[in-house]
Design a protein around this motif. Structure first.
Motif, PDB file in Angstrom:
ATOM      1  N   UNK A   1       0.799  -1.221   0.000  1.00 54.53           N
ATOM      2  CA  UNK A   1       0.000   0.000   0.000  1.00 54.53           C
ATOM      3  C   UNK A   1       0.826   1.263   0.000  1.00 54.53           C
ATOM      4  N   UNK A   2       2.133   1.133  -0.026  1.00 54.55           N
ATOM      5  CA  UNK A   2       2.974   2.323  -0.122  1.00 54.55           C
ATOM      6  C   UNK A   2       4.307   1.953  -0.775  1.00 54.55           C
ATOM      7  N   UNK A   3       4.918   2.960  -1.410  1.00 51.16           N
ATOM      8  CA  UNK A   3       6.213   2.775  -2.053  1.00 51.16           C
ATOM      9  C   UNK A   3       7.015   4.050  -1.844  1.00 51.16           C
ATOM     10  N   UNK A   4       8.325   3.908  -1.677  1.00 47.55           N
ATOM     11  CA  UNK A   4       9.193   5.056  -1.391  1.00 47.55           C
ATOM     12  C   UNK A   4      10.022   5.371  -2.642  1.00 47.55           C
ATOM     13  N   UNK A   5       9.935   6.636  -3.086  1.00 53.27           N
ATOM     14  CA  UNK A   5      10.831   7.123  -4.146  1.00 53.27           C
ATOM     15  C   UNK A   5      12.065   7.690  -3.448  1.00 53.27           C
ATOM     16  N   UNK A   6      13.229   7.092  -3.614  1.00 47.97           N
ATOM     17  CA  UNK A   6      14.420   7.558  -2.881  1.00 47.97           C
ATOM     18  C   UNK A   6      14.808   8.982  -3.265  1.00 47.97           C
ATOM     19  N   UNK A   7      15.556   9.611  -2.380  1.00 48.86           N
ATOM     20  CA  UNK A   7      16.088  10.948  -2.648  1.00 48.86           C
ATOM     21  C   UNK A   7      16.921  10.929  -3.923  1.00 48.86           C
ATOM     22  N   UNK A   8      16.799  12.006  -4.687  1.00 50.47           N
ATOM     23  CA  UNK A   8      17.531  12.218  -5.948  1.00 50.47           C
ATOM     24  C   UNK A   8      16.947  11.444  -7.113  1.00 50.47           C
ATOM     25  N   UNK A   9      15.969  10.569  -6.881  1.00 52.75           N
ATOM     26  CA  UNK A   9      15.335   9.841  -7.965  1.00 52.75           C
ATOM     27  C   UNK A   9      13.940  10.392  -8.225  1.00 52.75           C
ATOM     28  N   UNK A  10      13.486  10.228  -9.461  1.00 58.97           N
ATOM     29  CA  UNK A  10      12.162  10.733  -9.823  1.00 58.97           C
ATOM     30  C   UNK A  10      11.129   9.632  -9.935  1.00 58.97           C
ATOM     31  N   UNK A  11      11.531   8.360  -9.905  1.00 57.64           N
ATOM     32  CA  UNK A  11      10.551   7.289 -10.079  1.00 57.64           C
ATOM     33  C   UNK A  11      11.021   6.018  -9.408  1.00 57.64           C
ATOM     34  N   UNK A  12      10.089   5.108  -9.249  1.00 60.76           N
ATOM     35  CA  UNK A  12      10.372   3.782  -8.700  1.00 60.76           C
ATOM     36  C   UNK A  12       9.389   2.804  -9.337  1.00 60.76           C
ATOM     37  N   UNK A  13       9.773   1.548  -9.501  1.00 58.47           N
ATOM     38  CA  UNK A  13       8.915   0.566 -10.158  1.00 58.47           C
ATOM     39  C   UNK A  13       8.341  -0.423  -9.147  1.00 58.47           C
ATOM     40  N   UNK A  14       7.176  -0.944  -9.487  1.00 58.18           N
ATOM     41  CA  UNK A  14       6.523  -2.005  -8.700  1.00 58.18           C
ATOM     42  C   UNK A  14       6.260  -3.157  -9.655  1.00 58.18           C
ATOM     43  N   UNK A  15       7.015  -4.259  -9.562  1.00 56.97           N
ATOM     44  CA  UNK A  15       6.808  -5.383 -10.478  1.00 56.97           C
ATOM     45  C   UNK A  15       5.616  -6.249 -10.047  1.00 56.97           C
ATOM     46  N   UNK A  16       5.033  -6.895 -11.033  1.00 56.81           N
ATOM     47  CA  UNK A  16       3.968  -7.886 -10.785  1.00 56.81           C
ATOM     48  C   UNK A  16       4.397  -9.168 -11.498  1.00 56.81           C
ATOM     49  N   UNK A  17       4.818 -10.171 -10.732  1.00 56.89           N
ATOM     50  CA  UNK A  17       5.320 -11.424 -11.300  1.00 56.89           C
ATOM     51  C   UNK A  17       4.270 -12.516 -11.096  1.00 56.89           C
ATOM     52  N   UNK A  18       3.685 -13.038 -12.177  1.00 54.80           N
ATOM     53  CA  UNK A  18       2.599 -14.021 -12.020  1.00 54.80           C
ATOM     54  C   UNK A  18       3.090 -15.335 -11.389  1.00 54.80           C
ATOM     55  N   UNK A  19       2.190 -15.977 -10.679  1.00 53.27           N
ATOM     56  CA  UNK A  19       2.418 -17.338 -10.163  1.00 53.27           C
ATOM     57  C   UNK A  19       1.771 -18.315 -11.151  1.00 53.27           C
ATOM     58  N   UNK A  20       2.574 -19.267 -11.646  1.00 57.08           N
ATOM     59  CA  UNK A  20       2.061 -20.231 -12.630  1.00 57.08           C
ATOM     60  C   UNK A  20       1.321 -21.342 -11.892  1.00 57.08           C
ATOM     61  N   UNK A  21       0.021 -21.118 -11.684  1.00 60.52           N
ATOM     62  CA  UNK A  21      -0.789 -22.113 -10.971  1.00 60.52           C
ATOM     63  C   UNK A  21      -1.487 -23.028 -11.978  1.00 60.52           C
ATOM     64  N   UNK A  22      -2.033 -24.149 -11.516  1.00 54.30           N
ATOM     65  CA  UNK A  22      -2.693 -25.097 -12.446  1.00 54.30           C
ATOM     66  C   UNK A  22      -4.121 -24.717 -12.799  1.00 54.30           C
ATOM     67  N   UNK A  23      -4.646 -23.665 -12.194  1.00 58.36           N
ATOM     68  CA  UNK A  23      -6.055 -23.324 -12.424  1.00 58.36           C
ATOM     69  C   UNK A  23      -6.251 -22.761 -13.819  1.00 58.36           C
ATOM     70  N   UNK A  24      -7.354 -23.232 -14.476  1.00 59.12           N
ATOM     71  CA  UNK A  24      -7.736 -22.679 -15.773  1.00 59.12           C
ATOM     72  C   UNK A  24      -8.605 -21.467 -15.506  1.00 59.12           C
ATOM     73  N   UNK A  25      -8.094 -20.279 -15.835  1.00 57.35           N
ATOM     74  CA  UNK A  25      -8.769 -19.054 -15.426  1.00 57.35           C
ATOM     75  C   UNK A  25      -8.662 -18.014 -16.535  1.00 57.35           C
ATOM     76  N   UNK A  26      -9.561 -17.040 -16.536  1.00 58.29           N
ATOM     77  CA  UNK A  26      -9.516 -16.002 -17.562  1.00 58.29           C
ATOM     78  C   UNK A  26      -8.391 -15.010 -17.257  1.00 58.29           C
TER      79      UNK A  26
END
Length: 637
Positions: A100-125
């Motif tokens: 629910x929060x992310x810190x942009x460090x001093x001297x930087x203008x941006x920061x990234x938030x990755x979303x890495x999927x979990x390869x589960x066996x469920x057949x889903x949309x």
């Protein structure tokens, strides 16, 4: 009544209730109000926004997506940005724990938030992750919401992927690259797969064909290919890329969604410019040109068409002399003190003690084809001339930069030094011409008064003969010394061979065209020698009229120094001997002897030309450099 903290700067606001008449009661105090106080002071100093910089994730191979949170405004301190998470994906569908929060460090203008999927066996949309920035007193919110999509890989009939089946394309031979789009599952019907194109290569300019943004996998087949054919242009450039990214469609889900083909350039590095002794206070000189100062050939700067790598051993230097037919009469190897600039597009070659060892000579610089660019291409140094003239070109400015289009071949050029050669013949002959004569006194005077480093012949003090980067009165002494020595020795630089290598073949040389008597390139003293041969036993290279070497004929008075001149050639004008040479002729300059020089105007005598237009009337004389005032000019090192 609970206020809403809306982040908008506004005045205090009120809510007022007013009782109205009704049956069964009588009104007492009928009006009451509540004031809502705003907490927003001025416009925010910092604005934040969120974007899906990679909006497509896939369970296949754990292909991630990415949000980027960016701020605009001061960056001197870290900034905490708050957000809420929504969408159809649950926290177990991706690896990251979103706090629910992310810190942009001093001297930087941006920061990234990755979303890495979990390869589960469920057949889903397809599932979504939605990130929504929330307000806070420390910032304002610009772009508030962004969404990424996670593709499932458990319904095999819907998955498409892309790969660079031939990732290496090249301009050389127009070697193509190739993408392959593959589907899994049933192949009974054709499937159209959509994609976007990006990268540093441009359609039409760098490759063909222009891509149509979709490809069809035919019925009965599991894949389709997309070819990239490079355009072999003449531009020297870095490697370029073509990147295809599959885009989502209801007909399929995405597996591996991106692939890259790289186009390798095939242009070869060439020499594009040469500068001799570069300095802001010195005229720009390059290939086949002469430095007339006391500096000698000290620094040679070579510019290439692109960044190259080299070692000191990739450069050779030789002092070379030629005879009048363009044949080499001597070659002396010289090892440069330094060769710098590897990894850039500029090489700097320096010589130690150049004012002593690299003077009054042509210097041949050879750049070997072991000099390479970032692709490993060797230097294209072969000039566009026949093989006999491959390494001996007078005007190599064109040849060096043209090459012959194939790697290999040395780049060869000449630069020269002739001290005191400051001017050619005639009022406009302001370039060194390979001879030292009385015109150079005028040239030195002009350079000295202008503060040009061409007039830098000496440091301070009687014994300080090395040029010191300052133009001052000591340089008058230095010039006078070099001038008188050159006159006494008949010093000159023979013309370089011309393009085509005339006079350089192993067999008998082909004579170069001789200069006509009226040519501005010919030494004035050479013409004087032709009309008044030197006395027996004196070398004709001593380009002074010999005087007083023997007693004057009986009954004749010893001539005055100012009259010691040879008779001018027919149709030429006589100029008076410069006073510095008068002293030489009178024996007042030690170590030189009694000599004088005559200089002739190169233009024919025109009787009807007004005297005011004749720059060299007899008796005018040339300026005495020793009478020039001392200059108090700044150092220009």
């Amino acid at each position: 009544m609970t206020p809403i903290d809306d982040g908008e700067q506004e005045s205090n606001e009120t809510v007022v209730l007013n009782l109205v008449n009704g049956p069964g009661y009588a009104r007492g105090t009928s009006v009451a109000g509540v004031t809502i106080t705003d907490n927003d002071v001025g416009p925010p100093a910092v604005w934040v926004s969120v974007a899906a910089t990679d909006a497509s994730a896939a369970e296949q191979d754990g292909d991630p997506a990415e949000f980027t949170v960016t701020r605009a405004g001061p960056t001197d301190a870290a900034l905490t940005v708050y957000y809420a998470v929504g969408g159809t994906a649950e926290s177990g569908d991706y690896e990251e724990v979103l706090t629910g929060q992310v810190v942009i460090p001093a001297a930087l203008t941006s920061v990234t938030i990755p979303i890495t999927p979990v390869d589960d066996p469920a057949d889903e949309p397809l599932e979504t992750v939605v990130l929504t920035l929330t307000g806070h007193p420390t910032y304002g919110v610009a772009a508030r919401t962004a969404t990424v999509t996670i593709a499932d890989n458990d319904d095999e009939s819907l998955i498409v992927s892309i790969a660079a089946s031939d990732p290496d394309a090249a301009e050389q031979g127009t070697d193509p690259g190739e993408f392959t789009v593959t589907r899994t599952g049933p192949t009974g019907a054709a499937l159209t797969v959509y994609y976007s194109v990006r990268g540093s290569a441009g359609a039409g300019a760098d490759y063909t064909p222009a891509l149509a943004s979709h490809v069809e996998i035919p019925a009965g087949q599991a894949s389709a290919t997309i070819h990239i054919t490079p355009v072999d242009d003449a531009e020297d450039e870095t490697d370029e890329t073509v990147i295809l990214t599959l885009t989502a469609d209801p007909a399929y889900v995405l597996g591996t969604a991106e692939a890259t083909v790289t186009i390798a350039d095939n242009e070869l590095p060439v020499v594009v410019d040469v500068t001799l002794n570069p300095h802001p206070a010195r005229p720009v000189r390059g290939v086949a040109e002469i430095d007339p100062s006391g500096l000698g050939v000290k620094t040679v700067r070579v510019a290439f068409s692109e960044a190259v790598t080299f070692a000191p051993g990739d450069v050779t230097a030789e002092k070379v002399a030629f005879d009048a037919l363009g044949r080499e009469t001597s070659v002396v190897a010289v090892v440069p003190a330094s060769v710098g600039g590897s990894g850039t597009n500029e090489m700097t070659i320096t010589f130690a003690d150049a004012w002593q060892t690299m003077v009054d000579t042509w210097v041949r610089i050879t750049l070997l084809d072991t000099i390479t660019d970032a692709h490993g291409h060797g230097l294209d140094g072969e000039p566009a001339a026949d093989s006999a003239g491959l390494h001996y070109i007078r005007d190599a400015r064109l040849d060096l930069s043209s090459g012959n289009g194939a790697a290999g071949g040395e780049a060869v050029f000449y630069v020269g030094s002739l001290r005191a050669d400051l001017r050619g013949f005639g009022p406009d002959g302001d370039m060194p011409n390979g001879t030292v004569d009385s015109w150079d006194i005028t040239g030195f005077t002009q350079k000295y008064l202008a503060g040009s480093l061409d007039a830098d012949f000496r440091g301070f003090g009687p014994d300080a003969e090395e040029p010191n980067g300052t133009v001052n009165s000591w340089d008058i002494n230095g010039f006078t010394s070099r001038y008188t020595q050159a006159i006494a020795a008949g010093t000159r630089l023979e013309d370089l061979p011309t393009a085509g290598g005339q006079g350089l073949a192993a067999a008998a040389p082909v004579p170069l065209p001789l200069l006509a008597a009226d040519s501005p390139k010919e030494s004035a003293t050479s013409r004087a020698a032709d009309s008044a041969p030197a006395p027996t036993g004196r070398p004709e290279a001593v380009l002074l009229a010999e005087v007083a070497a023997a007693p004057a004929p009986a009954g004749e008075a010893e001539p005055a120094a100012s009259s010691l001149v040879a008779e001018p050639p027919p149709g030429r004008q006589l100029t008076r001997v410069p006073s510095v040479l008068q002293r030489i002729a009178a024996g007042e300059e030690p170590g030189v002897g009694r000599r004088a020089a005559a200089a002739w105007d190169v233009s024919p005598r025109t009787e009807d030309r007004p005297a005011a237009e004749d720059p060299l009337e007899a008796g005018d004389g040339l300026v005495d450099v020793l009478s020039l005032p001392a200059l108090n000019l700044p150092t220009v090192l």
